[in-house]
Design an enzyme around this catalytic site. Sequence first.
Site, PDB file in Angstrom:
ATOM      1  N   GLU A   1       0.866  -1.173   0.000  1.00 24.23           N
ATOM      2  CA  GLU A   1       0.000   0.000   0.000  1.00 24.23           C
ATOM      3  C   GLU A   1       0.906   1.227   0.000  1.00 24.23           C
ATOM      4  O   GLU A   1       1.611   1.486   0.976  1.00 24.23           O
ATOM      5  CB  GLU A   1      -0.897  -0.005   1.237  1.00 24.23           C
ATOM      6  CG  GLU A   1      -1.840  -1.192   1.268  1.00 24.23           C
ATOM      7  CD  GLU A   1      -2.572  -1.340   2.592  1.00 24.23           C
ATOM      8  OE1 GLU A   1      -2.648  -0.343   3.338  1.00 24.23           O
ATOM      9  OE2 GLU A   1      -3.052  -2.443   2.878  1.00 24.23           O
TER      10      GLU A   1
ATOM     11  N   ASP B   1      -4.289   9.299  10.502  1.00 21.37           N
ATOM     12  CA  ASP B   1      -2.928   8.819  10.733  1.00 21.37           C
ATOM     13  C   ASP B   1      -2.342   9.331  12.032  1.00 21.37           C
ATOM     14  O   ASP B   1      -2.578  10.472  12.435  1.00 21.37           O
ATOM     15  CB  ASP B   1      -2.022   9.229   9.565  1.00 21.37           C
ATOM     16  CG  ASP B   1      -2.421   8.554   8.272  1.00 21.37           C
ATOM     17  OD1 ASP B   1      -2.600   7.325   8.317  1.00 21.37           O
ATOM     18  OD2 ASP B   1      -2.558   9.233   7.240  1.00 21.37           O
TER      19      ASP B   1
END
EC number: 4.2.1.20
Length: 256
Positions: free
Chosen positions: A46, A57
């Site tokens: 990814e 994140d």
Amino acid sequence: MNRLQQLFQHKKKDILSIYYTAGYPALDSTLKIAQALQESGADFLEIGFPYSDPVADGPVIQASSKQALDQGMTLHLLFEQLKDLRKTVTIPILLMGYVNPVLQFGVANFCKACAEVGVDGCIIPDLPMYEYEELYKDEFEKNGLSNIFLVTPQTSEERIRKIDGLSNAFIYLLSSSATTGKNLDVSAQAKAYFSRIKAMELHNPLMIGFGISDKQTFDSANEYASGAIIGSAFVKCLAQGDVATQVKDFMKEFRP
């Protein structure tokens, strides 16, 4: 079938996916890392395209995104870097990022560029499911792209069934609703959540992400899913020296 679908058809367990940020640690390290991960036994990758406001994140991936952006990484540059991808890398590749850069690039242009460089699918966590279904699904499918949806402990069974119906590769099962980089929660509550999803007998395989950092957490995830995704722990190691050496050393734990 694209490469991702072929992988899940032929391998049912112990699938290892690695996430890393394009343009980090160096602007030109994107392809080098992909090649090194393939050589070290990763099943699919990814590649994150950085964004200035990465809300899902944690600090490690946020910092890598900021550095990549500061160094000049853009979606245009990423596709330029990936144009020779399939000369050396044969494992499935996903692009992961936020919807804003994709909209700015143009969804049709983005899907076409993915197909041209050999990308197999995308993970865009903040792309609403109904928008994908109503506006973009045909464009993705026309270009052979799998769109990967995320499921959290709070996702209703109705929505999970809907996601399963829209998916054609795998479903990304978040270990928690926290940001990336937290340790895998293996509490009784988390195990009940994993078991509940597994018991639904969905058509698509499951991959567990968020908090997978070592062999122990990887093995724990494999009890409930086809495999697991490692992100922050890998990104952190890339800052410590020669990229090829760091990849090799990191992967030894998972693919001895």
